[in-house]
Scaffold this active site. Structure first.
Site, PDB file in Angstrom:
ATOM      1  N   ARG A 198     -21.280  -7.161  51.202  1.00 21.05           N
ATOM      2  CA  ARG A 198     -20.953  -6.428  52.418  1.00 21.05           C
ATOM      3  C   ARG A 198     -19.463  -6.592  52.736  1.00 21.05           C
ATOM      4  O   ARG A 198     -18.889  -7.667  52.544  1.00 21.05           O
ATOM      5  CB  ARG A 198     -21.784  -6.942  53.604  1.00 21.05           C
ATOM      6  CG  ARG A 198     -23.241  -6.505  53.557  1.00 21.05           C
ATOM      7  CD  ARG A 198     -23.374  -5.022  53.862  1.00 21.05           C
ATOM      8  NE  ARG A 198     -24.755  -4.575  53.909  1.00 21.05           N
ATOM      9  CZ  ARG A 198     -25.422  -4.040  52.885  1.00 21.05           C
ATOM     10  NH1 ARG A 198     -24.801  -3.909  51.712  1.00 21.05           N
ATOM     11  NH2 ARG A 198     -26.666  -3.630  53.025  1.00 21.05           N
TER      12      ARG A 198
ATOM     13  N   HIS B  10     -18.646   1.953  47.219  1.00 26.52           N
ATOM     14  CA  HIS B  10     -19.979   1.446  47.557  1.00 26.52           C
ATOM     15  C   HIS B  10     -21.039   2.029  46.621  1.00 26.52           C
ATOM     16  O   HIS B  10     -22.042   2.608  47.058  1.00 26.52           O
ATOM     17  CB  HIS B  10     -20.330   1.753  49.013  1.00 26.52           C
ATOM     18  CG  HIS B  10     -21.368   0.812  49.570  1.00 26.52           C
ATOM     19  ND1 HIS B  10     -21.429   0.455  50.895  1.00 26.52           N
ATOM     20  CD2 HIS B  10     -22.392   0.145  48.965  1.00 26.52           C
ATOM     21  CE1 HIS B  10     -22.448  -0.375  51.089  1.00 26.52           C
ATOM     22  NE2 HIS B  10     -23.046  -0.573  49.937  1.00 26.52           N
TER      23      HIS B  10
END
Length: 313
Positions: A228, A276
């Site tokens: 993250r 991502h």
């Protein structure tokens, strides 16, 4: 059962999930929009979600299960309106796990063999071979030894890397040297040439890579963040790279996504930016996991991959 499907995704992505879920579980009643009245809200027993809008799961009095389609549930847990006491299950998708291992392996190989620097040399028309270290001479530390971290660590160990793993809880993995607990973290970081972050995002791990922690890493080490963006103090990481304390960073996640066009990581010669995409849930293998949990709920059996809300994962 009536199942609410709710997520933040493109129309095409939502339609694909809806089609596959309905085909796999035609016996369920699928609600593909927010409940429009009290009767629809009362009928919902299960919510299948992909980072739904905050408040999307409130007002469902008979909700019995929240099944996430994503592996991470930190955004769900940050929603103060998330119904308390309702079981929350995260996604453990075998195809996503495999993809994450592949991305981690690519990053380690590229850093170990200095392929990112060779790309820069190509643009400069510079013919210069880097040193060729053996895999056993490269120490890789995997932070977080859950489903993803454990598989990644063992795969790298199988290729001959000197693999270390760090976890807050006791773990045993064949071929992996385990460091456990906060007291060992600084020593583990100092021993590693490449650090792979696969920690869950919790209040305890938010801002994990602070300036202080980055300074604990071995000079010339590399960071691979596949977890993250909120784990990393981006300004501190940029400073550590600029002063050459760290050699390179491979980053798949960021504090703001998409990464703004003017962000200094885009042109930074020591940063590799991924959008991502290190590992994405594959509906073809994730949908059967949803079907298994819904069948277990219907039969009153144990549910798989339940989240401990206190731990955050």
């Amino acid at each position: 059962m009536t199942v609410l499907l709710s997520g933040r995704w493109s129309a095409a992505e939502g339609e694909r999930w809806a089609q596959l879920l309905r085909e796999a579980m035609p016996e369920e009643q699928w609600l593909l929009h927010p409940p429009r009245n009290a009767a629809e809200a009362a009928a919902v027993e299960v919510a299948v979600v992909a980072n739904p809008e905050p408040g999307a799961l409130s007002g469902l009095p008979n909700l019995r299960l929240i099944q996430s389609l994503w592996a991470g549930v930190d955004r769900l847990l940050q929603d103060p309106s998330l119904p308390p006491g309702v079981p929350l299950a995260r996604m453990v998708d075998p195809a996503m796990n495999e993809a994450m291992v592949h991305t981690a392996l690519w990053a380690v190989l590229s850093l170990h063999r200095r392929f990112f620097e060779l790309q820069v040399q190509q643009r400069q028309a510079l013919w210069q071979a880097p040193p060729q270290l053996r895999a056993a001479e490269c120490t890789v530390l995997v932070l977080g030894l859950g489903e993803l971290g454990g598989r990644t660590a063992q795969t790298l160990a199988g290729l001959g890397y000197a693999v270390h793993g760090w976890s807050r809880r006791p773990r045993e993995l064949a071929g992996v040297q385990i460091w456990q607990g906060e007291a060992s973290l600084a020593q583990a970081l100092a021993a590693a040439d490449i650090v792979i972050n696969l920690l869950p995002l919790t209040p305890q791990t938010r801002g994990f890579f602070s300036a202080e922690r980055l300074a604990q890493m071995r000079p010339g080490a590399c960071l691979v963040n596949l977890a993250r963006g909120a784990h990393v103090d981006e300004a501190a990481l940029g400073a550590a790279l600029d002063r050459r304390h760290l050699r390179h960073a491979v980053l798949d996640v960021f504090q703001q996504e998409p990464l703004p066009p003017d962000h200094p990581f885009w042109p930074h010669p020591q940063v590799t930016v991924l959008p991502h995409c290190a590992a994405q849930t594959d509906p073809r293998t994730a949908v059967p996991q949803v079907r298994v949990n819904l069948a277990a709920l219907r039969a009153g059996q144990a549910l798989a991959h339940l989240v401990d809300r206190g731990q955050g994962y």
